[in-house]
Design an enzyme around this catalytic site. Sequence first.
Site, short mmCIF file in Angstrom:
data_model
loop_
_atom_site.label_atom_id
_atom_site.label_comp_id
_atom_site.label_asym_id
_atom_site.label_seq_id
_atom_site.Cartn_x
_atom_site.Cartn_y
_atom_site.Cartn_z
N SER A 1 18.59 -3.61 13.18
CA SER A 1 17.41 -3.39 14.01
C SER A 1 17.63 -2.26 15.00
CB SER A 1 17.08 -4.66 14.80
OG SER A 1 18.07 -4.87 15.80
N ARG A 2 16.51 -1.75 15.50
CA ARG A 2 16.56 -0.70 16.52
C ARG A 2 17.24 -1.21 17.78
NH1 ARG A 2 11.24 2.81 18.10
NH2 ARG A 2 12.07 3.94 19.90
N GLY B 1 21.03 -1.58 17.06
CA GLY B 1 21.67 -0.27 16.93
C GLY B 1 21.80 0.43 18.27
N GLU C 1 21.66 2.92 11.18
CA GLU C 1 20.38 3.09 10.51
C GLU C 1 19.50 1.98 11.02
OE1 GLU C 1 20.41 2.81 6.14
OE2 GLU C 1 18.36 2.16 6.53
N CYS D 1 14.46 -0.64 4.07
CA CYS D 1 14.35 0.28 5.21
C CYS D 1 13.41 1.43 4.89
CB CYS D 1 15.72 0.80 5.61
SG CYS D 1 16.77 1.15 4.21
N GLU E 1 7.90 -0.48 13.70
CA GLU E 1 8.09 -1.07 12.39
C GLU E 1 7.81 -2.57 12.42
OE1 GLU E 1 12.16 -0.91 11.05
OE2 GLU E 1 11.61 -1.25 8.96
#
Lengths: 491, 491
Positions: A239-240, A243, A262, A297, A384
């Site tokens: 996940s953002r 990360g 990623e 993704c 997302e």
Amino acid sequence: MITGYSWIGGRRGAGGGESWQARNPATGDCLEPIFHSEQSVDAAVACADAAFSEYSAVSDASRAVFLRTIATHLRAAEVALVERVGLETALPPDRVRGEMARTCHQLELFASAIEDGSWRQRSEDAAEPGRQPQPKPRLVSERRPLGPVAVFCASNFPLAYSVIGGDTASALAVGCPVVVMAHWAHPGTAGIVAQAVRAAVDECGMPEGVFSMLYGRGNELGGQLVAHPAIRAVGFTGSRRGGRALMDIAAARAEPIPVYAEMSAINPIFFQRGATGDDAMLDGLVASLTGGIGQFCTNPGLLVCLAGRDEEALTDGLRARLKDAEPGVMLHRGIWENYAEGVARMEKLARDVVRHPLSDGRGCQQVFACDAETFLADKALHEEVFGPSTLIVVCRDEDAMLAVARGLEGQLTASIHGEATDFSRRLVAVLETKAGRLVWNGFPTGVEVCASMVHGGPYPATSDGRSTAVGPYAMDRFTRRVCWQGEGWWI
Amino acid sequence: MITGYSWIGGRRGAGGGESWQARNPATGDCLEPIFHSEQSVDAAVACADAAFSEYSAVSDASRAVFLRTIATHLRAAEVALVERVGLETALPPDRVRGEMARTCHQLELFASAIEDGSWRQRSEDAAEPGRQPQPKPRLVSERRPLGPVAVFCASNFPLAYSVIGGDTASALAVGCPVVVMAHWAHPGTAGIVAQAVRAAVDECGMPEGVFSMLYGRGNELGGQLVAHPAIRAVGFTGSRRGGRALMDIAAARAEPIPVYAEMSAINPIFFQRGATGDDAMLDGLVASLTGGIGQFCTNPGLLVCLAGRDEEALTDGLRARLKDAEPGVMLHRGIWENYAEGVARMEKLARDVVRHPLSDGRGCQQVFACDAETFLADKALHEEVFGPSTLIVVCRDEDAMLAVARGLEGQLTASIHGEATDFSRRLVAVLETKAGRLVWNGFPTGVEVCASMVHGGPYPATSDGRSTAVGPYAMDRFTRRVCWQGEGWWI
């Protein structure tokens, strides 16, 4: 055999941290055995650090054999993996077998790339002893491994981006020992894969610390790992939020280190005028939207089209193909909860096009729509929704479409459908700055594992838009160029 | 003509921030004119951002002509530059002319590298339409520019690592507009160089915003620049504290960006047994120590030798050659103050070998010594003293020498003198992980500008040990690989 304990090099960890069991996402049932979080990363990292000088000096040919041997042991575990991955993630056998093939293909691709030495990217300047005003020395430079690497497993690729996935394989390929953090949702899968890797370490006589795998529930152990002074780089898929947390830990270290995370992308598809009505295109689009229950993704979370006939053809085409869609079990409870939250957000901000009721733990393709102005005005529409949900953005003209392109965050991919026109060129010029990969009259899912692939993109698609997580250039991430100056025995 | 105002693209800045004058470091006198800090970076960055899409689409051939035209205009300003650089930095005319030649050589090297397209590192995978189970699409990938780049000028290279130095030249080469922060200590030099660059922009019809240069006293404006959302990468040459501050700002952005900061190194030279007594070697060593009054980033701040005869030969050789050394004017007051502080620190922690009194604003070679155990126990002895000061670390045996190597922080360079032995191999294996460039029986100063050069190294030598600031690979820093998938008109 899955023991429930970490691998510290060739030894088993002692556990002592939080214990947990994996759950079958289809039934909610707990799966045996109990997994034991390690209490500290120190032993595994010390082991990797101790192995580095020996492993980095192993010949390219021997490391290639090591990677191929891992693939062999992995294939030998296929039956066990198809079963366990299925139990832990609800991924169907064919998908698991396909991902297995891809994982082995990656190992073999990296093996080939190191066998021919191309990963070193050697450069040589000859000496010019007679040069005026001063002689030029001989200079040679090559890529060298960074040191021990931490790899975090992905929930959605339990094989290809997990224990011996692309990050681990590319780091091992160039001579970096790896410490893997297993994913809490598929720890049994991790155990089977780790056993295969350890068998290859033993068979090839590699230094013991070249590979460790830690179990850890929660974020504590992973944070420790990224902060550890002996870790020299990090690979992560997730996940953002996760990360970014690792990026921040890495940047705050006494010696900051690179993080290759990623994270998140909505992979826009732009439909130029007249490009939304073709049946084959619509079939392909639906396959790309729904593949893996939207949990890729590169899943297209944004469809950008022109108002009027184009919008009508797109919405009609999607409605016809998706009205009887069946829900599918999502990877784990946390992913489903985030999905449900994302769908609820879209419900508030956009209008319905294709809707299916949310059933517990299951996802089914949702399609929403809004106009370009609404999209550009609200960043919440850019986030997302991981899983089967997509947003159609309707543009009154091509300028609005360009404005949407300019307003995007960094993406893994951006696709364009239609005829090549002047407008296409203008659109491509914008999208080039936004995405790692542009797709022409095709779909972003199905990432080809080959030399020219870029699976990366500007933040927040990844933490480092200069890198790719797929293909041989993925190895560059774990290397640095070193130069040798002077006539010598050494290179 | 030096006006004292920034360049915002082709216009002059309005100033409005703090004003200051440069000082002649030899006399302390203020130099005309008054320089005016800009109040905001916004106009310059907006200008660079607006220029990006046009400039990144300029052909490689035209960008090469642009770089060569800059070199032509720079050469035309040589007389003015020799005078002004001399006044602002006390660098002698020959050094300025040499640095000028290097700066032009860099521009021409990058021009050649883009003319042949090699900077793009194109990769191509052919389509396999008949492949089973699914066709392989055509994939092409190439490097593309990141976007507007911020460059901070170096105090010690007023030409080669300043306004149109290696960072600016490599960013412009690949299609990135640049916003330069002039160095406060040589703002007049910056003004002359910026005028030459602007003349080339006009002559070549490049987009106006491709180059701006900001004056700013203090750190405020530079911090603003690195934090600006439209800036996509940063080049910096300077102190560890300054570089780290920029790294931290960049890492805390909503979208973190890469920072290429060249910061601090002590560039150890290891003398294997018997390698300290040769006269030619000692002459070369003294030249490397004292060149540029020790103000090179590759200046050897650490000499590692064995106790007994080797130590004696080294200290005797240095004493004989340095006892009558003359002091030289350092680049600016702040550098001298830091130097004096560093020398005072060494006085407390190590013993004297060659000492000269500290005269105001001037540096003269100091040599200190301590044993390996003392060195390893005190990190203060590992800190760079920028200027003419070096520390001999005396090791009782080869194991102690290896321990010193292992205990080092990241370095730009590490050198080894002596015969090739098993011990050399062990030493090289350690030093490879510590430095960007290894030098065999030579000296680290005199950085060759060529393809194989690595002028970089692990933190804190630089912020990003994967990069080089010199040579064509320096261009990679300001690019990212982009992939195009599908048969198309577009690539």
